[in-house]
Design a protein around this motif. Structure first.
Motif, PDB file in Angstrom:
ATOM      1  N   VAL A  82      71.545   3.377 -27.981  1.00  0.00           N
ATOM      2  CA  VAL A  82      70.643   2.339 -27.490  1.00  0.00           C
ATOM      3  C   VAL A  82      69.261   2.893 -27.145  1.00  0.00           C
ATOM      4  N   ASN A  86      65.806   1.417 -28.574  1.00  0.00           N
ATOM      5  CA  ASN A  86      64.790   0.944 -27.631  1.00  0.00           C
ATOM      6  C   ASN A  86      63.437   1.561 -27.965  1.00  0.00           C
ATOM      7  N   ASP A 110      67.605  -5.089 -25.926  1.00  0.00           N
ATOM      8  CA  ASP A 110      68.187  -3.899 -25.291  1.00  0.00           C
ATOM      9  C   ASP A 110      69.436  -4.268 -24.494  1.00  0.00           C
ATOM     10  N   THR A 286      67.671   0.007 -20.427  1.00  0.00           N
ATOM     11  CA  THR A 286      67.210   1.381 -20.672  1.00  0.00           C
ATOM     12  C   THR A 286      66.022   1.721 -19.793  1.00  0.00           C
TER      13      THR A 286
END
Length: 374
Positions: A82, A86, A110, A286
């Motif tokens: 991820v 991102n 995200d 994130t």
């Protein structure tokens, strides 16, 4: 399940969006804005037979950003990586302008990616991230400037007496600070309603001038106000810092942070006693976790802004969390659109209480369809 050719990791196969607009239960306003509906933009990512969902509160154009700019850099990427995706999304919106709608689109994507990853692994997201706490404290938030005394009292009593939430926040700064005496009347009425056992917060949404904010703060102390959110606009961190020094209650801001650098500027200016960050605006889970780490490095707490069910797992994963905003509008919308919403009884929520993977949310298509606009 299709794998990425290069890594053999499970890949994102499809991205979809939907837009829902839910009318408010009564006209609402804060110090600088009024509204009568709330729009949620849903993003979903599919990996094999698993679908992850994420969302943001913003204009329908957010969905177009997802399709035109983000889908191409996410599809085919590993759903396990991820942070890599991102970063790719942030880079691809460079010329479109990252703060604002683009950041909200990235945020929704995200969150969906984290939801999908944890569903693939069969874990509640909090277990994937690693918990720092069992329960996430809440504060009830609403108290709009359009409410009369009876509406405000009814809402406050619901939080404090019916749900046992020991912290509440109302909006002040009505009409860009031009109704100062009514602001103070409403604060006094709120304190009389909740008694001395609950914490009272106020949010001016940047409506006051600097000296007006200090003058108002002096009178707020008589009502035991402990949290003064955006007394002036967070666009002016040095002014916020000066007010922070001049008033006894905590000065807070950060909800309009769309980049990590924005939070660094607020913290470096000494502008806040508690940093706020919104997972549906700042770049998703994130970046929200990075903002929490920045705050911790400055010896400060972080508070999650709005969208409670998008925040709760990440909020449980940081040691310096103060609380999460149980915002009236977003609680209503999330209860309408999703199954798996949490119970605020006792003033805290626990993510993943039944072991459901991911965020623990599923879209209730039957209830949601009447509100779909895109």
């Amino acid at each position: 399940m299709r794998d990425t050719a290069a890594s053999g990791k499970p890949s994102v196969e499809r991205v979809d969006t939907a837009v829902y607009t839910v009318p408010t239960d009564t006209p609402e306003a804060d110090g600088t804005l009024s509204w009568d509906r709330t729009t949620l933009v849903l993003a979903t990512v599919r990996c094999g037979d698993v679908t992850g969902l994420g969302y943001t509160y913003g204009p329908a154009a957010t969905a177009q950003v997802v399709h035109e700019l983000l889908t191409g850099v996410v599809v085919g990427g590993s759903v396990l990586d991820v942070p890599r995706l991102n970063e790719a999304m942030h880079r691809t919106v460079r010329n479109a302008g990252r703060p604002g709608v683009a950041a909200q689109a990235i945020s929704a994507m995200d969150i969906a990616l984290w939801d999908c990853k944890s569903r693939l692994l069969g874990l509640p997201l909090v277990d994937l991230l690693g918990a720092a706490r069992t329960a996430v404290p809440l504060y009830g938030s609403g108290g709009f400037t359009t409410y009369d005394d009876r509406q405000q009292e009814r809402q406050l009593r619901t939080w404090v007496e019916d749900e046992g939430i020991p912290r509440v926040k109302i909006k002040i700064g009505e009409s860009w600070g031009r109704c100062e005496e009514r602001d103070l009347h409403r604060v006094g009425a709120a304190r009389a309603c909740i008694g001395n056992g609950a914490e009272l917060y106020v949010d001016a949404n940047g409506a006051y001038t600097a000296k007006q904010a200090v003058r108002v703060a002096d009178r707020l102390t008589h009502h035991g106000v402990r949290w003064f959110e955006e007394p002036v606009s967070s666009d002016h961190p040095r002014t916020l810092a000066a007010i922070r020094v001049a008033v006894p209650m905590d000065v807070t801001a950060g909800e309009y942070g769309y980049t990590l650098a924005y939070f660094a500027h607020l913290l470096d200016a000494g502008a806040v006693d508690c940093l706020q960050a919104d997972v549906t605006r700042c770049g998703g889970i994130t970046v929200w976790l990075r903002a929490a780490a920045l705050a911790e490095g400055h010896g400060l707490d972080i508070s999650g802004h709005c969208a409670p069910h998008a925040h709760v797992h990440a909020a449980s994963a940081v040691p310096n969390l103060r609380h999460l905003e149980w915002f009236h509008d977003h609680v209503r919308v999330e209860r309408v659109l999703f199954d798996g919403v949490l119970d605020p009884a006792g003033g805290a929520v626990t993510p993943g209480p039944d072991g459901s993977p991911g965020l623990g949310l599923t879209l209730n298509a039957g209830r949601a369809e009447r509100y779909r606009v895109g």
